[in-house]
Structure formats: structure tokens, C-alpha cells
Design a protein around this motif. Structure first.
Motif, short mmCIF file in Angstrom:
data_model
loop_
_atom_site.label_atom_id
_atom_site.label_comp_id
_atom_site.label_asym_id
_atom_site.label_seq_id
_atom_site.Cartn_x
_atom_site.Cartn_y
_atom_site.Cartn_z
N THR A 27 5.31 -2.85 -3.38
CA THR A 27 4.18 -1.73 -3.36
C THR A 27 2.97 -2.38 -3.50
OG1 THR A 27 4.22 -1.51 -5.99
CG2 THR A 27 5.90 -0.19 -4.76
N ALA A 28 1.75 -1.61 -3.19
CA ALA A 28 0.31 -1.93 -3.28
C ALA A 28 -0.06 -2.36 -4.54
CB ALA A 28 -0.87 -1.07 -2.61
N THR A 87 -3.44 -6.93 -1.18
CA THR A 87 -3.08 -5.58 -1.38
C THR A 87 -2.91 -4.76 -0.24
OG1 THR A 87 -4.26 -5.81 -3.63
CG2 THR A 87 -3.44 -3.56 -2.94
N LYS A 91 0.35 -2.56 1.31
CA LYS A 91 0.31 -1.31 1.58
C LYS A 91 0.78 -0.84 2.90
CE LYS A 91 -2.76 2.79 1.05
NZ LYS A 91 -3.85 3.27 0.82
N ASN A 95 4.42 1.04 3.48
CA ASN A 95 4.36 2.19 4.16
C ASN A 95 5.17 2.14 5.36
OD1 ASN A 95 2.89 3.23 1.89
ND2 ASN A 95 0.92 3.00 3.09
#
Length: 426
Positions: A27-28, A87, A91, A95
């Protein structure tokens, strides 16, 4: 010099963190915390003045305090940029992976592998979330979601769901995704189409042909009893599998072209003067007057399937669709024995040629009659379980690992013929 060394070190380390963000699913937020935490030892190293080589230590010893602070700030700025890049990458990739997972989710089913594609949809191997039952999912791709295609797709599943014969494909479920993609779930069959069987192994024994034709005739009898005409019976739409401890189980697939003879709403899904089917298996009346297509038209196609199984070749060949359709209208088929140059059980040959009569009144008048006539083909012998076991042991693995759904011959594919335009050439 100190700026160059610190910047090079930060960029080299930062490159590794960028690679991690791109290759390791995360995850970010997790990537942000992980990457940001790495700046702490970098700043400590910079502030304490630790360097790996003796010469560098001598240089650092005479470096003013304000220069050391400047180096630490430089490291902090570069690492902030690295953190932002890492990051952002995490992301985007996370996603995208989530979107792919959602796209592969059809209600309670998760798509696993594409099995094949036809004119009315794409078929995937899938898994039910709770039952873990292997399932086949057929879905209508977005690019084919016209009003007519949607109606045909829904009609296909609704009509197929009415059928319960063991030699007809079983429908489990039906639905659509939140973004409107229609799908239905059906039993997953392990085996190969009759088309693939003949392509792999050539002409089949007469006893096996009788067994398979009887199964398909039984499935068609149920469909005809409730007013459904398949209209696209062909080797590619009959699947040979082993199921429930039984070997050589035939399954009738693809009811996308079904015609209902008792429901007036069927007319809205067809166009006047246009017949849809497969030229190599299309009966003469489908070409001259599609409104006259009835259960005997399916029996013509099934006779052509039997011919294909017995001889390893189509009843008629041609270089174009028009040539093949012309043969369907005017050419008397050569007996299977003549095509093979070998003896064929007389009763079986008689039944197959009866199915291939140009005049529908001269064919078997129902699927049940055909099934009985096939049962009377005692001269064809019996296809024993031991023979089936031997055959599957020799050919099963090769067939099941191949893509038996793909058809290279356009004349063996389903097409639409505009009779108003093309009748003059037939």
C-alpha cells in the motif's frame, strides 16, 4: 566533494527503494512509512560525519559545521523526493492490481484463466468463493454489448437453464458485474470438442460414433420437446468429457442461436432474409427459407457430425462459403464408405445418409426416432468402457492441454448469410 559523495550514495540507495516499490506489492501508506524511516540512519551518518575510508575521514575532519549541516539538508531533500516517487509508484501499482482483481471478480466467482472465445462471448475457468467448485464463466465483452447482443446473451442462458438432460451443459448461475458486464456460470468440462478429437486422432470407430450420436440425440430430444431448435450443431459445439465416473460423455454446448418455435418474441432477435449458422453443417432449408427450420434441421447437422466422426472429413468441402452452401443445396453426399474406401456398418451408414437428405420429410422426423434408429445399429458393435479407458490414456493429456476451442477454418465458424443479397449465387 562531500556533496557529490552524499548525493551519489542517496541516489544509489534510492534506486533500490524505487525498484522495491515497483516490484513488491504494498500500500502507499506502508511504502511511505518504510521509505521515510530509511532517512533517519542517513541523516545520522551525515551528522556524525562517518565515512568509510580513511582519506574521506581526513577531509571530513576539516569540514566546517555549516557544510555538514548543508550535506544533511541535501540528503534530506533528495530522500524526500525518493520517498514521494516510491509512494506514488506503490499507489499506482497497488490500485492497478486491485482494479484487475475487481475486474476478475464476477459475483461469487473469480476468473482464473481464459479458455476460449466465440461470437457470443468469452469463456474463463473460474472458482466459486465458498464452494471452491471449478466452474466455467461465459461473459459478454463490453465491445459486444449492443442491444441485440445483450438480448441474445440473456436469452441463451435463460433457454439453456430450462434444459436438464445429462448431455446438455448445465447452467449454475447468472448475473452482471457493477459495471454492467453480463456473465453466466456453467459446469467446467474436462476434455475436448469433437472437432479437436478428430483433428487429433482422425476417423473414429463406428461403435463410438453411435454412442456419441445417441447422447446428442437425447439432448436434442429434450430441447425439441420444449420448442427449442439449436441451429448450430457441429463438432465444435459438442464436448467429449469424462464425468461422474463415466468416460466418453458428450455435452451439447452453445445455445446462442437457439430458435423458439412457440414464442413470438423470438422474432425480434432475427432479421428477415438472414440465416445464421455454420456453412459446413447448415441444412438446405436454412439457406432457402430460414422460416422452415425445425427440429429436423438439427438432425441434418447431427448427421453431418456423424459423417465427420466416421470419415475424419466434412460432408462437403469448398474454398468459399458460397461453394459449400451450393453443395448443401444441390450435391448428393458420397456415402461414408466411399469417402473412406473401407467398409462402414450398413445400418449406421444408412442412418447418417438419411439425416443428410435434402428433403426434410425424408429424414428421421424426431430426435427420438433418430436415437432409436441408432440403437438398432447392432452391426456397429458396442464401445466398451475398456476401449474408452485405453483411448483416454493415450490421447487425453494431449487433448486437454491443447486449445481445442480455437477454430482456424472460417467455414467451420458461425456466420450470418444475407439471403436477399446472396441467394442468386447459390
Amino acid at each position: 566533494m562531500q556533496f557529490f559523495v552524499s548525493t551519489t550514495m542517496v541516489l544509489a540507495l534510492g534506486f533500490q527503494f524505487v525498484l522495491r516499490a515497483a516490484l513488491v506489492p504494498s500500500t502507499a501508506r506502508r511504502t511511505l512509512l518504510f521509505t521515510a524511516a530509511a532517512v533517519v540512519p542517513l541523516i545520522i551518518v551525515t551528522a556524525l560525519g562517518w565515512v568509510p575510508f580513511e582519506a574521506d575521514r581526513a577531509i571530513r575532519a576539516v569540514t566546517p559545521v555549516h557544510a555538514t549541516v548543508a550535506i544533511a539538508v541535501n540528503v534530506l531533500i533528495w530522500w524526500t523526493l525518493v520517498t514521494i516517487v516510491c509512494t506514488a509508484i506503490s499507489k499506482i501499482i497497488f490500485n492497478l492490481r486491485r482494479e484487475v482483481r475487481q475486474a476478475m471478480q464476477m459475483g461469487q466467482y473469480t476468473l482464473e484463466e481464459k479458455l476460449g472465445e466465440g461470437g457470443m462471448g468469452v469463456v474463463y475457468r473460474a472458482r466459486h468463493a465458498l464452494m471452491r467448485r471449478p466452474t466455467a464463466i461465459k461473459l459478454l465483452p463490453p465491445e459486444k454489448m449492443g442491444e441485440s447482443s445483450l438480448a441474445r446473451f440473456e436469452r441463451e442462458v435463460q433457454l439453456t437453464a430450462k434444459l436438464t438432460h445429462p448431455n446438455t451443459i448445465t447452467i449454475f448461475d447468472y448475473g452482471h458485474t457493477p459495471d454492467g458486464v453480463l456473465y453466466y456460470a456453467m459446469e467446467l468440462l474436462e476434455g475436448a470438442s469433437l472437432e479437436a478429437v478428430v483433428e487429433h486422432d482422425g476417423a473414429q470407430p463406428a461403435a463410438r460414433v453411435v454412442r456419441l450420436l445417441k447422447m446428442v440425440a437425447g439432448a436434442l430430444a429434450e430441447a425439441h420437446d420444449i420448442g427449442l431448435i439449436h441451429r448450430d450443431i457441429k463438432p465444435a459445439n459438442i464436448f467429449l468429457c469424462h464425468q461422474g465416473g463415466e468416460l466418453d460423455v458428450a455435452k451439447v454446448l452453445d445455445f446462442g442461436l437457439v430458435k423458439t418455435v412457440r414464442e413470438p418474441e423470438d422474432a425480434g432477435l432475427t432479421r428477415d432474409g438472414v440465416v445464421t449458422g455454420t456453412p459446413l453443417y447448415m441444412p438446405p432449408e436454412a439457406l432457402t427459407d430460414p422460416d422452415k427450420v425445425d427440429c429436423r434441421s438439427d438432425l441434418y447437422a447431427l448427421g453431418a457430425v456423424g459423417y465427420f466422426l466416421l470419415t475424419g472429413g466434412h460432408v462437403f468441402d469448398g474454398n468459399t462459403m458460397v461453394e459449400v452452401c451450393g453443395h448443401q443445396l444441390h450435391t448428393i453426399p458420397p456415402p461414408p464408405s466411399a469417402r473412406l474406401g473401407a467398409t462402414v456398418p450398413a445400418k449406421l451408414e444408412e442412418v447418417i445418409l438419411a439425416c443428410l437428405e435434402k428433403d426434410a420429410d425424408k429424414r428421421p422426423q424426431s430426435a427420438r426416432e433418430l436415437r432409436q434408429r441408432l440403437a438398432d445399429c447392432s452391426d456397429a458393435g458396442v464401445w466398451e468402457r475398456e476401449q474408452a479407458q485405453t483411448w483416454w490414456a493415450a490421447h487425453g493429456a494431449a487433448l486437454e492441454s491443447s486449445d481445442s476451442i480455437t477454430m482456424a477454418d472460417p467455414l467451420a465458424s458461425t456466420v450470418a448469410v444475407d439471403l436477399a443479397r446472396d441467394r442468386r449465387t447459390l
